[in-house]
Design a protein around this motif. Structure first.
Motif, PDB file in Angstrom:
ATOM      1  N   GLU A 184       1.050  -1.082  -0.105  1.00 22.13           N
ATOM      2  CA  GLU A 184      -0.256   0.119  -0.198  1.00 22.13           C
ATOM      3  C   GLU A 184       0.979   1.142  -0.081  1.00 22.13           C
ATOM      4  N   HIS A 185       1.266   2.065  -1.422  1.00 19.67           N
ATOM      5  CA  HIS A 185       2.491   2.726  -1.168  1.00 19.67           C
ATOM      6  C   HIS A 185       1.990   3.960  -0.608  1.00 19.67           C
ATOM      7  N   ASP A 186       0.833   4.849  -0.995  1.00 21.52           N
ATOM      8  CA  ASP A 186       0.002   5.977  -0.555  1.00 21.52           C
ATOM      9  C   ASP A 186       0.170   6.218   0.875  1.00 21.52           C
ATOM     10  N   GLN A 187      -0.391   4.603   1.628  1.00 14.88           N
ATOM     11  CA  GLN A 187      -0.354   5.024   2.872  1.00 14.88           C
ATOM     12  C   GLN A 187       0.166   4.232   3.397  1.00 14.88           C
ATOM     13  N   ALA A 188       1.847   3.679   3.591  1.00 18.16           N
ATOM     14  CA  ALA A 188       2.159   2.990   3.840  1.00 18.16           C
ATOM     15  C   ALA A 188       2.909   3.256   4.643  1.00 18.16           C
ATOM     16  N   ALA A 189       3.321   4.669   5.849  1.00 19.28           N
ATOM     17  CA  ALA A 189       3.641   5.763   6.707  1.00 19.28           C
ATOM     18  C   ALA A 189       2.287   4.672   7.834  1.00 19.28           C
ATOM     19  N   LYS A 190       0.840   5.438   7.624  1.00 19.21           N
ATOM     20  CA  LYS A 190      -0.459   5.340   8.657  1.00 19.21           C
ATOM     21  C   LYS A 190       0.164   4.133   8.974  1.00 19.21           C
ATOM     22  N   VAL A 191       0.105   2.943   8.339  1.00 17.61           N
ATOM     23  CA  VAL A 191      -0.673   1.538   8.047  1.00 17.61           C
ATOM     24  C   VAL A 191       0.401   1.257   8.156  1.00 17.61           C
ATOM     25  N   THR A 192       1.789   1.019   8.076  1.00 18.08           N
ATOM     26  CA  THR A 192       3.461   0.559   9.493  1.00 18.08           C
ATOM     27  C   THR A 192       2.609   1.799  10.794  1.00 18.08           C
ATOM     28  N   GLY A 193       2.676   2.764  11.307  1.00 19.67           N
ATOM     29  CA  GLY A 193       2.062   2.760  12.059  1.00 19.67           C
ATOM     30  C   GLY A 193       1.005   2.731  13.277  1.00 19.67           C
ATOM     31  N   MET A 194      -0.126   2.213  12.738  1.00 18.22           N
ATOM     32  CA  MET A 194      -1.156   1.865  12.796  1.00 18.22           C
ATOM     33  C   MET A 194      -0.503  -0.335  13.240  1.00 18.22           C
ATOM     34  N   LEU A 195       0.175  -0.630  12.289  1.00 15.77           N
ATOM     35  CA  LEU A 195       0.670  -2.404  12.374  1.00 15.77           C
ATOM     36  C   LEU A 195       1.392  -2.172  13.768  1.00 15.77           C
ATOM     37  N   LEU A 196       2.229  -1.161  14.023  1.00 17.47           N
ATOM     38  CA  LEU A 196       3.492  -0.824  15.198  1.00 17.47           C
ATOM     39  C   LEU A 196       2.606  -0.293  16.507  1.00 17.47           C
ATOM     40  N   GLU A 197       1.326  -0.135  16.378  1.00 19.20           N
ATOM     41  CA  GLU A 197       0.285  -0.737  17.684  1.00 19.20           C
ATOM     42  C   GLU A 197       0.325  -2.257  18.128  1.00 19.20           C
ATOM     43  N   MET A 198       0.161  -2.828  17.922  1.00 19.44           N
ATOM     44  CA  MET A 198       0.188  -4.737  17.757  1.00 19.44           C
ATOM     45  C   MET A 198       1.175  -5.129  18.433  1.00 19.44           C
ATOM     46  N   ASP A 199       0.975  -6.277  19.389  1.00 20.83           N
ATOM     47  CA  ASP A 199       2.007  -5.653  20.446  1.00 20.83           C
ATOM     48  C   ASP A 199       3.379  -6.954  19.258  1.00 20.83           C
ATOM     49  N   GLN A 200       4.366  -6.775  19.767  1.00 23.02           N
ATOM     50  CA  GLN A 200       5.729  -7.171  19.588  1.00 23.02           C
ATOM     51  C   GLN A 200       5.639  -8.156  18.610  1.00 23.02           C
ATOM     52  N   THR A 201       5.306 -10.017  19.401  1.00 17.61           N
ATOM     53  CA  THR A 201       5.716 -11.197  18.789  1.00 17.61           C
ATOM     54  C   THR A 201       4.262 -10.762  18.116  1.00 17.61           C
ATOM     55  N   GLU A 202       3.269 -10.244  17.604  1.00 19.16           N
ATOM     56  CA  GLU A 202       2.419 -10.382  16.530  1.00 19.16           C
ATOM     57  C   GLU A 202       3.175  -9.373  15.280  1.00 19.16           C
TER      58      GLU A 202
END
Length: 85
Positions: A38-56
């Motif tokens: 998802e090139h256009d939203q990469a930064a936003k999506v990455t930020g969202m995924l980083l809210e998850m647990d580290q193991t996830e």
């Protein structure tokens, strides 16, 4: 086994780092993968995924299918958020 993998190396590096550094390291590894999906939203999506647990997050890094599913999920969240504004 996973210990020989780059993920194993990343996991042990994470174990020896403070939380802020951990998030940054995970982000650096995650962003290029998300960017391919998802090139256009990469930064936003990455930020969202980083809210998850580290193991996830580590699981996403080693499983392209899981990553695709999570990115799709994040995009849904972003789309519905945009519709409600």
């Amino acid at each position: 086994g996973p210990l020989g993998s780059p993920i194993g190396a990343l996991a042990s590096a994470l174990a020896n780092s403070p939380p802020e550094t951990q998030r940054m390291m995970l982000g650096e590894n995650l962003y290029p993968l998300v960017d391919q999906l998802e090139h256009d939203q990469a930064a936003k999506v990455t930020g969202m995924l980083l809210e998850m647990d580290q193991t996830e997050v580590l699981h996403l890094l080693e499983s392209p299918d899981a990553l695709k599913a999570k990115v799709a999920e994040a995009m849904e969240v972003l789309r519905s958020a945009q519709q409600h504004t």
